[in-house]
Design an enzyme around this catalytic site. Structure first.
Site, mmCIF file in Angstrom:
data_model
loop_
_atom_site.group_PDB
_atom_site.id
_atom_site.type_symbol
_atom_site.label_atom_id
_atom_site.label_comp_id
_atom_site.label_asym_id
_atom_site.label_seq_id
_atom_site.Cartn_x
_atom_site.Cartn_y
_atom_site.Cartn_z
ATOM 1 N N ASP A 41 49.521 38.144 53.466
ATOM 2 C CA ASP A 41 50.778 38.991 53.436
ATOM 3 C C ASP A 41 51.706 38.517 53.933
ATOM 4 O OD1 ASP A 41 49.544 39.089 55.350
ATOM 5 O OD2 ASP A 41 49.799 41.467 54.471
ATOM 6 N N ARG A 53 54.733 47.802 54.248
ATOM 7 C CA ARG A 53 54.388 46.316 53.252
ATOM 8 C C ARG A 53 55.585 46.522 51.842
ATOM 9 N NH1 ARG A 53 49.367 43.426 51.107
ATOM 10 N NH2 ARG A 53 51.248 42.795 50.570
ATOM 11 N N TYR A 75 43.807 46.986 57.665
ATOM 12 C CA TYR A 75 42.448 46.007 58.400
ATOM 13 C C TYR A 75 41.880 46.414 59.079
ATOM 14 C CZ TYR A 75 45.260 41.510 57.006
ATOM 15 O OH TYR A 75 46.170 40.726 56.271
ATOM 16 N N PRO A 125 41.657 37.946 60.716
ATOM 17 C CA PRO A 125 43.145 38.296 59.872
ATOM 18 C C PRO A 125 43.922 38.687 60.516
ATOM 19 C CG PRO A 125 41.261 39.751 59.194
ATOM 20 C CD PRO A 125 40.387 38.444 59.746
HETATM 21 C C1 LIG Z 1 40.003 37.280 50.016
HETATM 22 C C2 LIG Z 1 39.855 36.284 51.252
HETATM 23 C C3 LIG Z 1 40.847 36.898 51.774
HETATM 24 C C4 LIG Z 1 41.905 37.173 53.009
HETATM 25 N N1 LIG Z 1 43.202 37.676 53.162
HETATM 26 C C5 LIG Z 1 43.759 37.610 54.080
HETATM 27 C C6 LIG Z 1 44.899 38.538 54.621
HETATM 28 O O1 LIG Z 1 44.953 40.039 53.866
HETATM 29 N N2 LIG Z 1 45.893 38.667 55.692
HETATM 30 C C7 LIG Z 1 45.501 36.998 56.307
HETATM 31 O O2 LIG Z 1 46.122 36.436 56.512
HETATM 32 N N3 LIG Z 1 44.779 36.041 55.884
HETATM 33 C C8 LIG Z 1 43.962 36.935 54.222
HETATM 34 N N4 LIG Z 1 43.600 35.722 54.275
HETATM 35 C C9 LIG Z 1 43.454 34.263 54.618
HETATM 36 C C10 LIG Z 1 44.367 33.780 53.960
HETATM 37 O O3 LIG Z 1 44.488 33.236 52.812
HETATM 38 C C11 LIG Z 1 44.180 32.309 53.904
HETATM 39 O O4 LIG Z 1 44.295 31.595 55.490
HETATM 40 C C12 LIG Z 1 45.213 30.890 53.534
HETATM 41 O O5 LIG Z 1 45.574 31.269 52.155
HETATM 42 C C13 LIG Z 1 44.663 29.717 53.369
HETATM 43 O O6 LIG Z 1 45.555 28.822 52.541
HETATM 44 P P1 LIG Z 1 44.426 27.284 51.968
HETATM 45 O O7 LIG Z 1 45.377 26.725 51.126
HETATM 46 O O8 LIG Z 1 44.478 26.401 53.797
HETATM 47 O O9 LIG Z 1 43.609 28.207 51.107
HETATM 48 P P2 LIG Z 1 43.692 28.565 50.255
HETATM 49 O O10 LIG Z 1 44.758 29.739 50.375
HETATM 50 O O11 LIG Z 1 42.051 29.626 50.287
HETATM 51 O O12 LIG Z 1 43.051 28.356 48.678
HETATM 52 C C14 LIG Z 1 42.740 27.250 48.354
HETATM 53 C C15 LIG Z 1 42.664 26.538 46.791
HETATM 54 O O13 LIG Z 1 41.393 25.938 47.000
HETATM 55 C C16 LIG Z 1 41.423 25.527 45.304
HETATM 56 N N5 LIG Z 1 40.021 25.297 44.899
HETATM 57 C C17 LIG Z 1 38.282 25.469 46.194
HETATM 58 N N6 LIG Z 1 38.192 24.744 45.916
HETATM 59 C C18 LIG Z 1 38.482 23.928 45.127
HETATM 60 C C19 LIG Z 1 38.008 22.518 44.328
HETATM 61 N N7 LIG Z 1 36.626 22.572 44.475
HETATM 62 N N8 LIG Z 1 38.194 22.268 43.240
HETATM 63 C C20 LIG Z 1 39.766 22.569 43.307
HETATM 64 N N9 LIG Z 1 40.054 23.793 43.582
HETATM 65 C C21 LIG Z 1 39.922 23.909 44.562
HETATM 66 C C22 LIG Z 1 41.048 27.504 45.564
HETATM 67 O O14 LIG Z 1 41.174 28.399 43.795
HETATM 68 C C23 LIG Z 1 42.766 28.151 46.152
HETATM 69 O O15 LIG Z 1 43.862 28.180 44.778
HETATM 70 C C24 LIG Z 1 42.172 35.785 53.128
HETATM 71 C C25 LIG Z 1 42.301 34.835 52.199
HETATM 72 C C26 LIG Z 1 40.669 35.587 51.431
HETATM 73 C C27 LIG Z 1 39.715 34.654 50.815
HETATM 74 C C1 LIG Z 2 51.947 34.857 59.924
HETATM 75 O O1 LIG Z 2 51.668 35.503 61.275
HETATM 76 C C2 LIG Z 2 52.523 36.729 61.608
HETATM 77 C C3 LIG Z 2 52.797 37.139 62.749
HETATM 78 O O2 LIG Z 2 51.892 36.870 63.269
HETATM 79 C C4 LIG Z 2 51.703 38.131 61.068
HETATM 80 O O3 LIG Z 2 51.636 38.648 60.919
HETATM 81 C C5 LIG Z 2 51.221 37.173 59.739
HETATM 82 O O4 LIG Z 2 49.527 38.391 59.235
HETATM 83 C C6 LIG Z 2 50.860 36.358 59.474
HETATM 84 N N1 LIG Z 2 50.295 35.683 57.932
HETATM 85 C C7 LIG Z 2 49.404 35.772 57.447
HETATM 86 C C8 LIG Z 2 49.223 35.461 56.054
HETATM 87 O O5 LIG Z 2 48.821 34.709 58.192
#
Ligand SMILES: Cc1cc2nc3c(=O)[nH]c(=O)nc-3n(C[C@H](O)[C@H](O)[C@H](O)COP(=O)(O)OP(=O)(O)OC[C@H]3O[C@@H](n4cnc5c(N)ncnc54)[C@H](O)[C@@H]3O)c2cc1C
Ligand SMILES: *[C@@H]1O[C@H](CO)[C@@H](O)[C@H](O)[C@H]1NC(C)=O
Ligand SMILES: *[C@@H]1O[C@H](CO)[C@@H](O)[C@H](O)[C@H]1NC(C)=O
Ligand SMILES: *[C@@H]1O[C@H](CO)[C@@H](O)[C@H](O)[C@H]1NC(C)=O
Ligand SMILES: *[C@@H]1O[C@H](CO)[C@@H](O)[C@H](O)[C@H]1NC(C)=O
Length: 667
Positions: A51, A288, A296, A372
Site C-alpha cells: 500500500d 488510506r 496490520y 510488512p
Molecule cells: C498476500 C500478500 C500481501 C501483502 N501485503 C503487503 C502489505 O500489506 N504491505 C506491504 O508492504 N507489502 C505487502 N506484501 C508484499 C508486497 O506485495 C511485495 O513485497 C511486493 O509486491 C514485491 O513486488 P515484486 O514485484 O517483487 O513481487 P510480487 O508482487 O510478488 O509479483 C510477482 C509477480 O510474478 C508473478 N509470478 C510468480 N511466479 C510466476 C511464474 N512462475 N511465472 C510467471 N509469473 C509468475 C506473480 O503472479 C506476480 O504477479 C504482500 C505480499 C503478499 C503476497
Molecule cells: C514504503 O515505505 C513506506 C515508508 O517506510 C512505508 O510506510 C510503506 O508501507 C512502504 N510500502 C510498502 C508497500 O512496503
C-alpha cells in the site's frame, strides 16, 4: 508443439508483472528494444496488497510522469502517533512525530493500493517507444542457459519455453471467506489476498504439470533472450532454475491485514499509529484512500503447523478484527465494509547472488523478503528494478559497456541487507510487550521504540540510500569535499546519493521548476553545470572555455553520441547559474549549452537561474545544496538521478575520464 523461428528472440524477457516487473517494463518501454513481460496470473491486482509509497518512490514515479496521478489519488500520511499503556495499563497517546522527515523531499509518504499503481504503470508502458504489453496467463515452463554465449552481450544465451494457460488455470481460487462482520453488507464475498499469499501452496509446479497434460492449453513457444529478469516474487521460479537460494533467519512471522471502513471512537484513526497494548500485542494503523483504514496485526493465536506453514483456514477477518479490538480496548472498533484482507507468513531473507553472469537477474521479493512492518515491499522491489532497468537498456542498446551491470548486485545487495537488519530490529520493537519500568528487561522500552521510529524514518524514506564506489560512482576522483561546503543527508549533493531537488527558474521564460522535474527517467546521463555567477567575467570565461571543449569535433560528448542523433541524446547538459536572471541573455551563452536545430530552433529547456521568482519565492538552490555561488561545481547524474561524480566546472578532463570508463564510442 510450435517450432522456434528466428523471430522468437528478444532482448529482455521479464518474468512476473508485480511492482518490480512493471517498473522494469516501464524503463525498457523507453528504449527501442524488444522486450516481453509475462505473468502467470490472468489479471492484475485490483485491491489490497502492498500500500504505502515512501517519498523516494514518489520521486521515481514522478520521473516517469506518473507521480502526479499517485499524488492526487493517494492518502497523504503526515503524522505518526504512538500509543502506549500508561501506569494503569490503559493505552494513551505518548508521542506525535512527522511521518516524513521535514525537508528531505518535495513529496511526503502516501498510501495507495498496489492495483492503482500497477494501473498507472500499465498506462505509461503503453505510451512508450516499444510496443510492450503485459502478457497474462503465460507461464515459463523450461529454462536453458548456454554458458558459452555468456561473454558476447549481443548473443542470446537464454532459452525459455512459454505456455499460454487456459482461463481456469490462470485464475486462482478465492477462499470465499465471508468478511463483513456485523454490518449491512454481511454475507458479501470480499476479495481476499490469501490466494496470492504464501500461506497458500505455490501452484507453479502443479501448473507446469497440468499444462503438460492439458491439451486445451494454448500455444507453446520457445524464445531466446539476451537478458532475463526474474521478478516473480518470494517463491521465484527463476531463482529455482538458477539454483540460487535465500539465506537468513528461519523464523517466520504471521501477519494479518484488514482493509476496512472503521466505525470507531479511537481518536487517531486517520493518523498512522503504532499501538502497543500492555499484553495483547500491537497493531499498526495505516489510514488510506476512500475512507479505508488498514490494520496490520501480528497474529499470535495461529499456530504454525506441519511443514512450517500456518493453517490458513484458521485465519478469518474476524480473527484479525478481534485481535485489534483487544489491543485497542477500551476504544471500540467495528466495520460494515471490508475491502480486502489477507494473512501472510514471512521471514527475513536475502539472496546470496543477484545474477548469473549479468545475463539473468533476480529482483524484488525474488531476492529478499521481510516483514510488512519494515513496510518496504513495494518500495524496495520497485527500486531494485529502477536501478537495473537503465543499465540493461543502455548495455543492450550499445551505449554503455557491460561492466556497468555488475553494479546492480553491488548496490542493491547492500540495500537488501540493511533492510533485513532494520526489519529485525524494528519487528522486535514493534512486536514486543512494552516494559513496565526500567527494571523490566524483557519488555521493550518505549523510548527506544520512538528512537527507532525516528531513525527508521530516514532509512525507510530511502533518501539515505548511498551507493558504493564503482565505475559509475566515483568519490576518489571527485572533488566533492572541496566544492560542497555543507553536509545534510538528503538535502545537499553527495556522491552515491540521489540528487536533491530545489526550485530554479527557466532562464527563457522565468517559470519556476523543481530541479528534479528536469531529470526525467529517459535513459540519459546528465551533467549539471552549477556555473556560478555568470555576470562575473572570470566565471563566465571558464564556462565559455568548457563550452568550446565540449563543442569540439573530438570531444567526448560527440564521441559517445551517434553522429545521426541529437547532441543531447546520450548526455544532456543543464546549466544552473547563480547570476540574477535578468542580467543574463540566453543568446550570449555558448551554443552547446542550448543547442540549435533546424526544426525546432534554440533549445529553451537547458539553462536555469537560482533566483527569486515572481510567485513562488526563491529556491536558494546553491545554498541548500551546499554550493558556493562563487565557485559552483559540475555534477554528473546517472539516468536514475544518483550522483556519480562532482568536479570543478572547468574540469573537462575529469568528465572525459569518468565517461571514458564505461561509455562506448559511437559512429
Ligand atoms: C498476500 C500478500 C500481501 C501483502 N501485503 C503487503 C502489505 O500489506 N504491505 C506491504 O508492504 N507489502 C505487502 N506484501 C508484499 C508486497 O506485495 C511485495 O513485497 C511486493 O509486491 C514485491 O513486488 P515484486 O514485484 O517483487 O513481487 P510480487 O508482487 O510478488 O509479483 C510477482 C509477480 O510474478 C508473478 N509470478 C510468480 N511466479 C510466476 C511464474 N512462475 N511465472 C510467471 N509469473 C509468475 C506473480 O503472479 C506476480 O504477479 C504482500 C505480499 C503478499 C503476497
Ligand atoms: C514504503 O515505505 C513506506 C515508508 O517506510 C512505508 O510506510 C510503506 O508501507 C512502504 N510500502 C510498502 C508497500 O512496503
Ligand atoms: C457481532 O455481533 C454479535 C451479536 O450481535 C456479537 O456477539 C459479536 O461479537 C459481533 N462481532 C463483531 C466482530 O463485532
Ligand atoms: C523554458 O522556457 C521556454 C520558453 O518560454 C519554454 O518553451 C519551456 O517550456 C521552458 N522550460 C522549462 C523547463 O521551464
Ligand atoms: C556577480 O558578479 C558581479 C561581477 O563580479 C558582482 O558585481 C555581483 O555582486 C555578483 N553577484 C553575486 C550575486 O554574487
Amino acid at each position: 508443439m510450435a517450432a522456434t523461428t528466428a523471430d522468437d528472440t528478444v532482448d529482455v524477457l521479464i518474468i512476473g508483472a508485480g511492482p518490480a516487473g512493471l517498473m522494469l517494463a516501464c524503463w525498457l518501454s523507453r528504449f527501442n528494444l524488444k522486450t516481453r513481460i509475462v505473468d502467470k496470473r490472468d489479471t492484475k491486482i485490483f485491491t489490497g496488497q502492498a500500500d504505502g509509497l515512501q517519498c523516494r518512490s514518489l520521486e521515481i514515479l514522478d520521473s516517469f510522469d506518473i507521480g502526479h496521478r499517485v499524488w492526487r489519488e493517494s492518502n497523504h500520511m503526515i503524522e505518526i502517533c504512538l500509543w502506549n499503556p500508561d501506569g494503569t495499563g490503559r493505552i494513551r497517546r505518548s508521542d506525535r512525530i512527522p511521518d516524513t522527515i521535514v525537508g528531505i523531499s518535495r513529496f511526503t509518504q502516501v498510501v495507495l493500493h498496489q492495483g492503482r499503481i500497477e494501473r498507472f504503470f500499465l498506462d505509461t508502458i503503453k505510451e512508450g517507444k516499444s510496443s510492450l504489453k503485459v502478457e497474462r496467463g503465460v507461464l515459463p515452463t523450461k529454462f536453458d542457459y548456454d554458458e558459452s554465449k555468456a561473454g558476447n552481450f549481443n548473443d542470446h544465451p537464454i532459452t525459455v519455453t512459454l505456455r499460454t494457460l487456459t482461463e481456469e488455470e490462470a485464475t486462482p481460487q478465492q477462499s470465499g471467506a465471508i468478511a463483513a462482520a456485523n454490518g449491512t453488507k454481511s454475507g458479501t464475498k470480499v476479495q481476499d489476498g490469501l490466494f496470492r499469499s504464501n500461506l497458500a501452496p505455490d501452484d507453479t509446479d502443479e501448473l507446469i504439470k497440468a499444462t503438460e497434460l492439458n491439451d486445451r492449453a494454448g500455444k507453446t513457444e520457445v524464445i531466446k533472450a539476451r537478458f532475463m529478469v526474474g521478478c516473480d516474487g518470494a517463491r521465484s521460479w527463476v531463482r529455482q532454475q538458477l539454483g540460487f537460494s535465500l539465506t537468513g533467519d528461519s523464523t517466520d512471522y504471521i501477519w494479518g491485514v484488514l482493509d476496512i471502513i472503521p466505525v470507531t471512537d479511537f481518536p487517531d484513526i486517520r493518523m498512522r499509529c503504532a499501538i502497543h497494548s500492555e499484553n495483547q500485542g500491537s497493531v499498526m494503523i495505516i489510514p488510506r484512500e476512500n475512507k479505508l483504514v488498514r490494520l496490520y496485526i501480528q497474529l499470535k493465536e495461529v499456530a504454525v503447523g506441519e511443514g512450517g506453514r500456518a493453517d490458513r483456514t484458521k485465519i478469518t477477518p474476524d480473527v484479525i478484527l478481534k485481535s485489534a479490538q483487544n489491543i485497542m480496548a477500551p476504544y471500540k472498533l467495528a466495520y460494515s465494509y471490508c475491502d480486502w484482507w489477507t494473512a501472510y507468513q514471512i521471514g527475513q531473507r536475502v539472496g546470496d547472488k543477484f545474477s548469473l553472469d549479468e545475463r539473468v537477474f533476480l529482483a524484488g521479493d525474488a531476492v529478499h523478503t521481510h516483514s510488512p512492518k519494515a513496510g518496504q515491499g513495494m518500495n524496495v522491489s520497485m527500486q531494485d528494478t529502477y536501478n537495473l532497468g537503465w543499465k540493461i537498456a543502455l548495455v543492450a542498446s550499445g551505449v554503455c559497456d557491460s561492466a556497468i551491470l555488475k553494479t546492480y548486485e553491488l548496490e542493491r545487495k547492500k540495500v537488501a541487507q540493511d533492510l533485513i537488519d532494520f526489519d529485525h530490529r524494528f519487528s522486535r520493537l514493534f512486536s514486543g510487550r512494552p516494559a513496565k519500568d526500567v527494571m523490566d528487561e524483557e519488555g521493550i522500552s518505549m523510548e527506544e521504540f520512538k528512537d527507532a521510529f525516528v531513525k527508521g524514518n530516514m532509512f525507510a524514506s530511502a533518501i539515505a540510500v548511498d551507493y558504493q564506489d564503482s565505475l559509475i560512482v566515483t568519490r576518489k576522483t571527485s572533488s566533492a569535499s572541496q566544492l560542497i561546503t555543507k553536509e545534510e543527508t538528503g538535502r545537499t549533493i553527495k556522491v552515491g546519493m540521489r540528487m536533491p531537488s530545489f526550485r530554479v527558474l527557466n532562464q527563457s521564460d522565468a517559470r519556476p521548476w523543481q530541479l528534479q522535474e528536469r531529470l526525467p527517467s529517459d535513459g540519459r546521463w546528465r551533467i549539471l553545470l552549477f556555473a556560478g555567477n555568470l555576470t562575473d567575467p572570470l566565471t563566465l570565461s571558464r564556462y565559455n572555455t568548457l563550452g568550446e571543449k565540449l563543442a569540439a569535433p573530438q570531444s567526448f560528448l560527440r564521441r559517445f553520441t551517434p553522429a545521426s542523433a541529437k547532441i543531447d541524446s546520450t548526455i544532456e547538459i543543464l546549466t544552473i547559474h547563480s547570476a540574477p536572471r535578468r542580467e543574463i541573455e540566453l543568446s550570449s551563452l555558448p551554443e552547446i549549452f542550448h543547442p540549435y536545430c533546424e526544426e525546432n530552433g534554440w533549445d529553451y529547456w537547458k539553462v536555469f537561474a537560482d533566483d527569486e521568482s515572481y510567485h513562488e519565492g526563491h529556491g536558494r538552490c546553491y545554498e541548500n545544496l551546499g554550493l558556493d555561488s562563487g565557485v559552483g561545481a559540475a555534477v554528473i547524474i546517472r539516468p536514475d538521478q544518483y550522483v556519480s561524480w562532482v568536479g570543478e566546472v572547468e574540469d573537462y578532463g575529469g568528465m572525459e575520464r569518468f565517461f571514458g570508463g564505461f561509455m562506448v564510442a559511437r559512429e
